[in-house]
Design an enzyme around this catalytic site. Structure first.
Site, PDB file in Angstrom:
ATOM      1  N   HIS A 123       0.809  -1.229   0.000  1.00 23.82           N
ATOM      2  CA  HIS A 123       0.000   0.000   0.000  1.00 23.82           C
ATOM      3  C   HIS A 123       0.841   1.277   0.000  1.00 23.82           C
ATOM      4  O   HIS A 123       0.290   2.376  -0.150  1.00 23.82           O
ATOM      5  CB  HIS A 123      -0.937   0.037   1.212  1.00 23.82           C
ATOM      6  CG  HIS A 123      -1.987  -1.029   1.202  1.00 23.82           C
ATOM      7  ND1 HIS A 123      -2.824  -1.240   0.130  1.00 23.82           N
ATOM      8  CD2 HIS A 123      -2.332  -1.945   2.150  1.00 23.82           C
ATOM      9  CE1 HIS A 123      -3.647  -2.235   0.408  1.00 23.82           C
ATOM     10  NE2 HIS A 123      -3.360  -2.691   1.616  1.00 23.82           N
ATOM     11  N   ASP A 160      -3.358 -10.487  -2.163  1.00 23.28           N
ATOM     12  CA  ASP A 160      -3.914  -9.947  -0.928  1.00 23.28           C
ATOM     13  C   ASP A 160      -5.367  -9.524  -1.172  1.00 23.28           C
ATOM     14  O   ASP A 160      -5.734  -9.134  -2.281  1.00 23.28           O
ATOM     15  CB  ASP A 160      -3.077  -8.738  -0.499  1.00 23.28           C
ATOM     16  CG  ASP A 160      -3.415  -8.226   0.888  1.00 23.28           C
ATOM     17  OD1 ASP A 160      -2.655  -8.510   1.823  1.00 23.28           O
ATOM     18  OD2 ASP A 160      -4.433  -7.519   1.030  1.00 23.28           O
ATOM     19  N   HIS A 162      -6.849  -6.912  -0.246  1.00 24.91           N
ATOM     20  CA  HIS A 162      -6.933  -5.475  -0.511  1.00 24.91           C
ATOM     21  C   HIS A 162      -6.131  -5.118  -1.767  1.00 24.91           C
ATOM     22  O   HIS A 162      -5.082  -5.711  -2.029  1.00 24.91           O
ATOM     23  CB  HIS A 162      -6.387  -4.673   0.676  1.00 24.91           C
ATOM     24  CG  HIS A 162      -7.121  -4.931   1.959  1.00 24.91           C
ATOM     25  ND1 HIS A 162      -6.697  -5.865   2.876  1.00 24.91           N
ATOM     26  CD2 HIS A 162      -8.247  -4.373   2.466  1.00 24.91           C
ATOM     27  CE1 HIS A 162      -7.531  -5.881   3.908  1.00 24.91           C
ATOM     28  NE2 HIS A 162      -8.478  -4.995   3.680  1.00 24.91           N
ATOM     29  N   ASP A 244      -5.250 -12.591   3.682  1.00 25.06           N
ATOM     30  CA  ASP A 244      -6.462 -12.056   4.289  1.00 25.06           C
ATOM     31  C   ASP A 244      -7.715 -12.283   3.452  1.00 25.06           C
ATOM     32  O   ASP A 244      -8.801 -11.823   3.816  1.00 25.06           O
ATOM     33  CB  ASP A 244      -6.305 -10.568   4.621  1.00 25.06           C
ATOM     34  CG  ASP A 244      -5.527  -9.786   3.588  1.00 25.06           C
ATOM     35  OD1 ASP A 244      -5.205 -10.339   2.524  1.00 25.06           O
ATOM     36  OD2 ASP A 244      -5.226  -8.608   3.840  1.00 25.06           O
TER      37      ASP A 244
END
Length: 309
Positions: A123, A160, A162, A244
């Site tokens: 990120h 991931d 996200h 996740d």
């Protein structure tokens, strides 16, 4: 051939506030889950150099982070990104580990590698820390492979839950890098749509609806991701390995299980066998159910080891 594991105790010194999902216990869980893997070759994550970070981030950004290291306690950089006195040391180990893993795999010292460090990186944008991340670890590793090893085709896949907005930003204008992010949508950070295609049509975003499962993921990867990788013919595959999307993770709503992560790992290793002598470097990103994280990483690493033999 063997599988390498890169980690370092400094990564336990990146301390987040009580109750924060990106916590020291994540790495402790992984270390415990891998403790019986006697055939896994363990290597100490080295410190990176400033020039490594500057492959993707400007010097002003590095100076900003160093200036914000708190002498004690915690300093909040945004709504969910914090720094403690040991955070920069840990982040430098994360960058250094990814670079060392690329060096070792390209040199033929191992078939593949897993980097178990924190903070994560996918990120972190060019000049913005966010989403628990300080430096773009995997993007830096990709640039290292291209700039210093002369590779002309590097595939980066982020599974991931996200969107890997930071990696996307760092590789947006890089024609030598093919970037995939598969992620739940809608979900934080609210980016990662199909029309975000990069400066050279090198960015590919795949979205999954909340509550979708591993069968859906497998269908989409077989139809969209793997054929595109085949066409690109990468010389190295880098994985942003977030766990996740697991059905028990508290920060998202996908319903993947451990076998889905094993399936993905095997398929990426098969593609690497076809195109780049099996060369895969996988780096830890998310995963916030501590038990599920340890089990998922163990299964992922076991699959890497089986494919490296």
């Amino acid at each position: 051939m063997t599988t390498l594991l890169y980690t370092h105790p400094d990564c336990l010194d990146h301390v987040t506030p009580d109750g924060h999902p990106e916590q020291v216990a994540r790495l402790i869980s992984i270390e415990k889950a891998l403790s019986d893997f006697s055939d896994l070759e363990r290597r100490e994550a080295p410190n990176c150099k400033d020039d490594d970070i500057l492959l993707c981030h400007p010097e002003s950004y590095l100076e900003f982070l160093v200036a914000n290291v708190p002498p004690s306690g915690s300093r909040q950089l945004d709504e969910d990104t914090h720094m403690s006195p040991g955070s920069i040391r840990a982040a430098r180990r994360a960058v250094g580990a990814n670079i060392a893993a690329v060096d070792a795999v390209l040199a033929g010292e191992a078939g593949n590698a897993f980097v178990a460090t924190r903070p994560p990186g996918h990120h972190a944008e060019i000049e913005t820390p966010m989403g628990f991340c300080l430096f773009g670890n995997v993007a830096i590793a990709a640039r290292h492979a291209m700039e210093r090893h002369g590779l002309s085709r590097v595939t980066v896949v982020d599974f991931d839950v996200h969107h890997g907005n930071g990696t996307q930003a760092l590789l947006w204008n890089e024609p030598r890098a093919q970037f995939f992010s598969s992620h739940q949508s809608p979900l934080w950070p609210g980016t990662g749509f199909a029309n975000e295609t990069g400066g050279h049509n090198n960015v590919h975003n795949i979205t999954f609806a909340p509550e979708s499962d591993g069968a859906t993921m497998r269908e989409v990867y077989e139809a969209e991701v793997f054929p595109a990788i085949d066409r690109f013919q990468p010389e190295l595959i880098l994985l942003s390995a977030g766990f996740d999307a697991h059905k028990d993770d508290p920060l998202a709503q996908l319903n993947w299980d451990i076998e889905d992560f094993v399936w993905l790992t095997n398929r990426f290793c098969q593609l690497a066998d076809t195109h780049c002598e099996g060369r895969v470097v996988s780096a830890l990103e998310g995963g916030y159910n501590i038990e599920a994280l340890g089990e998922s990483v163990a299964a992922h690493v076991k699959a890497l080891m089986e494919n490296a033999q």
